[in-house]
Design a protein around this motif. Structure first.
Motif, PDB file in Angstrom:
ATOM      1  N   VAL A  93      -3.284  -6.099   1.856  1.00 45.35           N
ATOM      2  CA  VAL A  93      -2.609  -6.702   0.694  1.00 45.35           C
ATOM      3  C   VAL A  93      -2.881  -5.873  -0.563  1.00 45.35           C
ATOM      4  N   GLN A  94      -4.127  -5.448  -0.715  1.00 46.94           N
ATOM      5  CA  GLN A  94      -4.474  -4.615  -1.878  1.00 46.94           C
ATOM      6  C   GLN A  94      -3.671  -3.316  -1.886  1.00 46.94           C
ATOM      7  N   GLN A  95      -3.549  -2.724  -0.705  1.00 42.82           N
ATOM      8  CA  GLN A  95      -2.775  -1.478  -0.598  1.00 42.82           C
ATOM      9  C   GLN A  95      -1.306  -1.707  -0.965  1.00 42.82           C
ATOM     10  N   GLN A  96      -0.770  -2.834  -0.516  1.00 42.64           N
ATOM     11  CA  GLN A  96       0.627  -3.160  -0.834  1.00 42.64           C
ATOM     12  C   GLN A  96       0.812  -3.379  -2.333  1.00 42.64           C
ATOM     13  N   ILE A  97      -0.142  -4.072  -2.939  1.00 43.39           N
ATOM     14  CA  ILE A  97      -0.074  -4.331  -4.386  1.00 43.39           C
ATOM     15  C   ILE A  97      -0.132  -3.016  -5.162  1.00 43.39           C
ATOM     16  N   GLU A  98      -1.040  -2.140  -4.747  1.00 42.73           N
ATOM     17  CA  GLU A  98      -1.172  -0.835  -5.415  1.00 42.73           C
ATOM     18  C   GLU A  98       0.092   0.004  -5.228  1.00 42.73           C
ATOM     19  N   LYS A  99       0.647  -0.074  -4.041  1.00 42.19           N
ATOM     20  CA  LYS A  99       1.869   0.689  -3.745  1.00 42.19           C
ATOM     21  C   LYS A  99       3.024   0.219  -4.631  1.00 42.19           C
TER      22      LYS A  99
END
Length: 332
Positions: free
Chosen positions: A309-315
């Motif tokens: 989820v963090q990676q998706q938010i950063e992306k």
């Protein structure tokens, strides 16, 4: 007798087993002295087990001595000589078992104490953990919303189902949505899993077996007192006897403490479950290792999903930043 002109009275299987064991043991004379002194530098813990498995019977001893009397000019076979040497040690079985208990005690104590300490620390960590509280409260809110009616709580086993429940639109798991909600509501929350190491370790222990282990330890301690009484009637130097008396007295005290700690930790566990709102009738049935396993496995799933989820938010954030500058001229 055999063709090598040795006294052989043991059957082939028994003789062979003793000869094989002897290759991994010190010479018989050294063994006798080591047993009398309980010298672990000469005979290892594994060696004690080997000796316990080859204790001479009265029948074997009688046959060997009888054969010696009939053929005094012939030497004994290796296995026969070994058994005769062992049989010359008074209360051999009692000595070996007491010695084994002495060598094993600290390891046995540690195997009981460490899981209890892990459970105690783990419960304290969970009770104080902000992320754990946020997850539970968020899940409860989701449950109320999905059910369309207020509920006081949910069974802890439901945590195992959270990664499996999926929405009908994007097919994201409830855990995926939970991570989003928790991170949005409380940005300072953590991945949970890295903070509950004691719970993960406690999940691998069998706490019912620990209770049996304490009882077994107590029984062995009592039996060791009886063994010491037997040994004291024969060859037992005063300093060794006193050392063993002190050791067993210390063991008895430590076993009593272990039992008290076990009871208190299990009571804390039950109180913790009640603090979570679990009904009393279910508290009595709940096994600490099962509870810890559910929480630990959920926490691991939570950490993995949270990272995604963090990676998706950063992306998405990076994508938005790129969109802001798209079509603009670069000015030196």
């Amino acid at each position: 007798m055999n063709k090598n002109k040795e006294i052989i009275v043991l059957d082939h299987k028994r003789s062979n087993a003793i000869n094989i064991a002897m290759t991994k043991l010190p010479p018989p004379r050294a063994i006798k002295a080591a047993i009398l002194k309980m010298d672990a530098t000469v005979v290892t813990r594994e060696g004690i087990d080997k000796l316990l498995n080859m204790l001479p019977t009265e029948e074997e001893r009688g046959k060997i001595q009888e054969a010696q009397m009939i053929n005094p000019e012939l030497p004994l076979g290796n296995a026969e000589q070994f058994l005769l040497t062992l049989s010359s040690i008074s209360e051999l079985a009692a000595r070996l078992k007491l010695w084994a208990f002495k060598l094993d005690f600290e390891i046995s104590e540690k195997e009981i104490a460490e899981p209890l300490m892990d459970l105690k620390q783990g419960l304290e960590l969970l009770k104080a953990n902000k992320t754990f509280k946020c997850i539970l409260s968020t899940l409860l809110e989701v449950g109320i919303f999905l059910n369309g009616q207020p509920v006081k709580g949910f069974q802890i086993e439901y945590l195992a189902k959270v990664p499996e429940v999926k929405d009908t639109v994007h097919k994201h798991s409830l855990l995926h949505h939970l991570c989003h909600m928790v991170m949005e509501a409380s940005p300072d929350t953590t991945d949970l899993y890295s903070e509950i190491g004691p719970i993960t370790r406690a999940s691998k222990a069998d706490f019912a077996e620990l209770a049996h282990s304490i009882v077994h330890l107590e029984q062995e301690c009592k039996a060791s007192w009886d063994r010491l009484k037997l040994i004291s009637k024969h060859d037992c130097p005063p300093h060794l006897k006193q050392k063993l008396v002190d050791f067993l007295a210390d063991c008895a005290e430590r076993i009593i403490i272990l039992d008290i700690v076990h009871r208190r930790v299990i009571n804390r566990y039950r109180k913790f479950l009640m603090w979570l709102g679990i009904p009393q009738h279910r508290v009595a049935e709940s096994k600490p290792n099962d509870f810890c396993r559910i929480v630990s496995e959920f926490a691991l799933e939570y950490r993995t999903t949270r990272e995604r989820v963090q990676q998706q938010i950063e992306k998405k954030a990076n994508h938005r930043e790129r969109n802001k500058t798209r079509g603009k001229m670069i000015i030196d």
